[in-house]
Design an enzyme around this catalytic site. Structure first.
Site: not given
Length: 517
Positions: A52, A102, A12, A292
Site C-alpha cells: 500500500c 497511508h 486499493d 496494487h
C-alpha cells in the site's frame, strides 16, 4: 486545450483480472467499463511496489521508492520530496484528497491543500518489518487467513463505514467545486480502501453475484518442492497453513471481492453523475488506478507482496474528454511513476500553465505519450523491500518478458505472451542467455542490492527505536484530523439566509429581486 479539472479514482488492492474491461466476464463493473470505452486502457500497468504505502508513494512522487526510502507500510515520505499535489498547486490548481493515502509521519498533506477525511490506516511507525529476523511473523499486524475464513456478506464493516465517508466527501468536493467562488481548476483524489481485505461485502452488492459461477484460481498452489522461495515466505507471512479451507471458501471469498469491486464501481458512477449534474463532465479528466493487486488464491497466495501478475498488475484507465481516443488499448508496460508526468501534462494542456521544473528527476513518462504514439519506451520497473523478504527484490519488464531477482533466490524469467500464468521459468533456458544478460545488466544499473539492504536495515532500526519511545507516556498521534468549522455550515444566524442558500446552490437559481428592496 484539454480538460481543466482532474478526478483520480483510486482503489486499493484491485487486480485488473477482476475488472470487466480487462476481460473478466463474470464481474460487474459497468462504470469502469464505460470509462475504458470512452478513454484509454493501459493493458500492462504495474505498481512500482506491491504494497500500500510504497505503491502510493511512487504514484504521488513519480519516483521509484528506493530514491527516498519508501520501503514499507511504516516508511515516511520526507516533506522535502515534491508530489504532484505540490506541482499542481504551483500550476494554479486547487488540490484535494478524500480517502486513503497511508502517509506516514507528521506531514499528512504532502502538497494537498484540502484533505477531506482522515486515513483508514495509522500514520505512525508501528508497522515496521524486521529484516534482522525475516523468518519470524509479527502477529500484531501481519496478514493472516481470517479474511478468507470469515469472508461473506456484512451490513457494515470498518472499511464500508470508511468508504461511505470517502464517497460522500468526494461528492461534496465536486459540488463545492461547482459552486465555489474560487476560480481555480481542481484536482481531486477519491481513494477508496475496497476491494482490500477483509472480504466482507454489503448485501446489495453480494447479491449481484447470486447466480454467478465464481471461478477458482487458474494456477493451483505448487508443491513445496516446486515452489519459489519468495512464495514460500509469503505463505508463512500470511500463515496459510494455520487454518483449513477449501474450494467453497475460496469461491465465497472471491465472490465477496467481486462484490466489493462492484461497490467501488458504484462510487465511480456516482462521482461521474455528480460531474454531469454540475456541468463539469466535459471539462474533467478522469484517471482510474489502484495501488496494487491481489493474488486471490492464485498459486495458493493471497493479498499482495508478490511480483506475480495478480499482485503487481493494476488497472489504469485515462479519459480526457475530446483528447484521448475512445476505446484505445495501450499494450506497452507502464506504471505508477508515469502518473505525475501525466498530470502535469494534463494541467498544462487544460490551463496553459507552464510545467514547473521538477525538483527531483522523475522516473516516469506521461501516459499521454503512449496514447499519442510519441514514445518507444517498452519497459518498466518495480521494487519490493518490505515484509516477506529479507533482501531487496526487483522486477524488470521489457516487452512481454518479465524478470525478477533477489539476492539468495533463483532468478525468474517469464514470457507473458506465451505464458500469461507464469508457469514456466525460463531463467535457465540456454535460448534466453542473451536476454538474461541484458536483464542482469539492467538490474545492476538500477541499484546496488547491498547498498539498498544497508539503507533498509538502518531505516527499520531508526523507526523501531522511535516507535518504542513514542509509546511511552502521553501519546500524540500523527493521524490526520479533518478540519471542520460547523459554525460556518448550513444556516447560522450571522448569515443572510437567502444569499447563503443561493451561494450553496448549483446551478444558480433565477435572480430574486423583491419589491421591498
Amino acid at each position: 486545450m484539454g480538460a481543466r479539472n482532474i478526478l483520480i479514482v483510486m482503489a486499493d488492492q484491485l487486480t485488473p483480472f477482476m475488472v470487466g474491461c480487462y476481460g473478466n466476464g463474470a464481474v460487474k463493473t459497468p462504470h469502469m467499463d464505460r470509462l475504458a470505452s470512452e478513454g484509454v486502457r493501459y493493458d500492462a500497468a504495474y505498481t512500482n511496489s506491491p504494497l500500500c504505502t510504497p505503491g502510493r508513494y511512487a504514484f504521488m512522487t513519480g519516483q521509484y521508492i528506493s530514491r527516498f526510502g519508501g520501503w514499507d507500510n511504516a516508511a515516511y515520505l520526507p516533506s522535502t520530496v515534491p508530489t504532484f499535489a505540490h506541482y499542481l498547486r504551483m500550476m494554479g490548481y486547487r488540490t484535494g484528497l478524500a480517502g486513503k493515502m497511508h502517509f506516514v509521519g507528521a506531514d499528512q498533506l504532502h502538497g494537498f491543500e484540502e484533505r477531506h477525511t482522515t486515513d483508514v490506516y495509522p500514520a505512525d511507525f508501528g508497522w515496521v518489518p524486521d529484516w534482522r529476523q525475516p523468518d519470524e511473523r509479527i502477529d500484531l499486524w501481519y496478514h493472516n487467513m481470517s479474511s478468507v475464513i470469515q469472508s461473506g456478506p456484512a451490513a457494515i464493516t470498518n472499511q464500508l463505514e470508511y468508504d461511505d465517508e470517502v464517497g460522500a466527501a468526494s461528492l461534496r468536493a465536486i459540488y463545492d467545486a461547482a459552486r465555489t467562488q474560487d476560480g481555480r481548476p481542481f484536482c481531486l483524489v477519491a481513494s477508496f480502501i475496497h476491494p482490500h481485505d477483509p472480504y466482507a461485502a454489503r448485501p446489495s452488492f453480494w447479491n449481484l453475484y447470486e447466480d454467478t459461477d465464481i471461478p477458482l484460481p487458474t494456477v493451483p498452489r505448487p508443491a513445496r518442492a516446486d515452489n519459489d522461495p519468495h512464495s514460500l515466505r509469503l505463505e508463512k507471512v500470511s500463515a496459510i497453513d494455520a487454518v483449513d479451507f477449501g474450494p467453497e471458501d475460496i469461491k465465497r471469498t472471491r465472490r465477496a471481492y467481486m462484490a466489493n469491486v462492484s461497490y467501488v464501481d458504484h462510487w465511480l458512477g456516482r462521482l461521474r453523475d455528480a460531474l454531469d449534474e454540475c456541468g463539469l463532465a466535459d471539462d474533467t479528466a478522469i484517471l482510474l488506478v489502484a495501488d496494487h493487486g491481489d493474488m486471490l488464491g492464485e498459486r495458493g497466495l493471497w493479498y499482495k507482496m508478490s511480483f506475480f501478475e495478480w499482485s503487481c498488475r493494476i488497472p489504469m484507465v485515462l479519459h480526457v474528454p475530446g483528447r484521448t481516443p475512445a476505446g484505445m488499448v495501450v499494450r506497452e508496460p507502464v506504471s505508477q511513476v508515469d502518473v505525475t508526468p501525466t498530470l502535469l501534462q494534463l494541467a498544462a494542456e487544460g490551463t496553459g500553465a507552464a510545467i514547473p521544473e521538477p525538483v527531483d528527476p522523475l522516473d516516469g513518462e506521461s501516459l499521454l505519450n503512449f496514447a499519442d504514439g510519441k514514445t518507444d519506451r517498452n519497459r518498466t520497473v518495480a521494487e519490493y523491500t518490505a515484509e516477506g523478504t529479507g533482501q531487496p527484490m526487483l522486477l524488470l519488464r521489457e516487452g512481454t518478458w518479465k524478470y525478477t531477482c533477489c539476492p539468495g533466490d533463483p532468478e525468474q524469467l517469464f514470457d507473458l505472451a506465451s505464458d500469461p500464468n507464469e508457469v514456466t521459468n525460463r531463467a535457465d533456458d540456454p535460448d534466453q542467455a542473451d536476454r538474461m544478460a541484458m536483464f542482469r545488466d539492467w538490474a545492476k544499473e538500477h541499484w546496488d542490492p547491498s547498498e539498498i539492504y544497508d539503507r533498509v536495515l538502518d531505516s527499520q532500526k531508526r523507526r523501531r527505536v522511535l516507535s518504542g519511545a513514542l509509546r511511552i507516556g502521553k501519546h500524540h498521534g500523527w493521524d490526520w484530523q479533518p478540519k471542520r468549522d460547523a459554525t460556518e455550515e448550513y444556516s447560522r444566524s450571522h448569515m443572510d439566509l437567502t444569499e447563503h442558500d443561493v451561494a450553496s446552490r448549483y446551478p444558480r437559481p433565477v435572480p430574486f429581486e423583491p419589491r421591498w428592496k
